[in-house]
Write a protein that holds these residues in place. Sequence first.
Motif, PDB file in Angstrom:
ATOM      1  N   THR A   1       0.869  -0.446  -3.676  1.00 18.95           N
ATOM      2  CA  THR A   1       1.793  -1.318  -2.943  1.00 18.95           C
ATOM      3  C   THR A   1       1.333  -1.633  -1.534  1.00 18.95           C
ATOM      4  O   THR A   1       1.866  -2.527  -0.894  1.00 18.95           O
ATOM      5  N   ARG A   2       0.338  -0.877  -1.031  1.00 16.34           N
ATOM      6  CA  ARG A   2      -0.178  -1.118   0.320  1.00 16.34           C
ATOM      7  C   ARG A   2      -1.693  -0.960   0.340  1.00 16.34           C
ATOM      8  O   ARG A   2      -2.264  -0.188  -0.431  1.00 16.34           O
TER       9      ARG A   2
ATOM     10  N   VAL B   1      -2.183  -1.843   8.018  1.00 19.02           N
ATOM     11  CA  VAL B   1      -1.613  -1.452   6.734  1.00 19.02           C
ATOM     12  C   VAL B   1      -0.726  -2.605   6.298  1.00 19.02           C
ATOM     13  O   VAL B   1       0.198  -2.999   7.019  1.00 19.02           O
TER      14      VAL B   1
ATOM     15  N   VAL C   1       2.740  -3.695   7.623  1.00 17.68           N
ATOM     16  CA  VAL C   1       3.566  -2.490   7.603  1.00 17.68           C
ATOM     17  C   VAL C   1       3.389  -1.738   8.912  1.00 17.68           C
ATOM     18  O   VAL C   1       4.354  -1.351   9.559  1.00 17.68           O
TER      19      VAL C   1
ATOM     20  N   ASP D   1       1.455  -4.750   3.075  1.00 16.54           N
ATOM     21  CA  ASP D   1       2.131  -4.729   1.785  1.00 16.54           C
ATOM     22  C   ASP D   1       1.356  -5.654   0.842  1.00 16.54           C
ATOM     23  O   ASP D   1       1.052  -6.790   1.205  1.00 16.54           O
ATOM     24  N   THR D   2       1.057  -5.199  -0.370  1.00 19.20           N
ATOM     25  CA  THR D   2       0.239  -6.007  -1.282  1.00 19.20           C
ATOM     26  C   THR D   2       1.013  -7.147  -1.933  1.00 19.20           C
ATOM     27  O   THR D   2       0.416  -8.109  -2.384  1.00 19.20           O
TER      28      THR D   2
END
Length: 189
Positions: free
Chosen positions: A48-49, A78, A87, A80-81
């Motif tokens: 997710t990241r 960082v 993030v 979020d995908t």
Amino acid sequence: RLLGSHDGTFYAWDAASFELLQNVNFTETLDLGLEVRAEILGIDPDGTRVVVTATPDTSVLDFDEALVRSFAPTPLLVLDTTSARLVSTVTGHDAIADGAAFDPSGTQLLSWRFRERRLWDVESGDLIRALGSSETNIIQAFFTPIGTEVISVASVEGVSRYGIITWDHDSGRVLQVLREAVGRLTPLT
């Protein structure tokens, strides 16, 4: 899910059908006010990241400016995908980090630059601790599945090839050295 990256693009595939689920190009989605090239250094365990380093695209700079920027502190981002939302930002290395790895829980991030190792909180971007200077040049590192130790591929003094070094992630203390290993490792979980 199967996860991968290339040229700043994050990919996720369904493991059973191999259907492409996600394709996010972070070089295109980062708006930092300058031409950048994003390189994905690590993907968190659930995909997710990602942690990326966004460096100036030196092809659009003159030589002197490109040289100066290559040695400037560069934050790790960082992201979020799913949404490509930022993030957190991790800042603390003197130049571009050589690599980064998420711990198994996805809450901590290990980054390294040459011999310098740092542990970060993923959500806040705050430094948890500097692990001191390694006596070896770290090439690659990843956490063990339980997350208490880190395995790294590094140059080992007196050895012509790379060695594998296992160290405690809390203290940075070396636990074991395997000399004369091959170049890169692929973590299998």
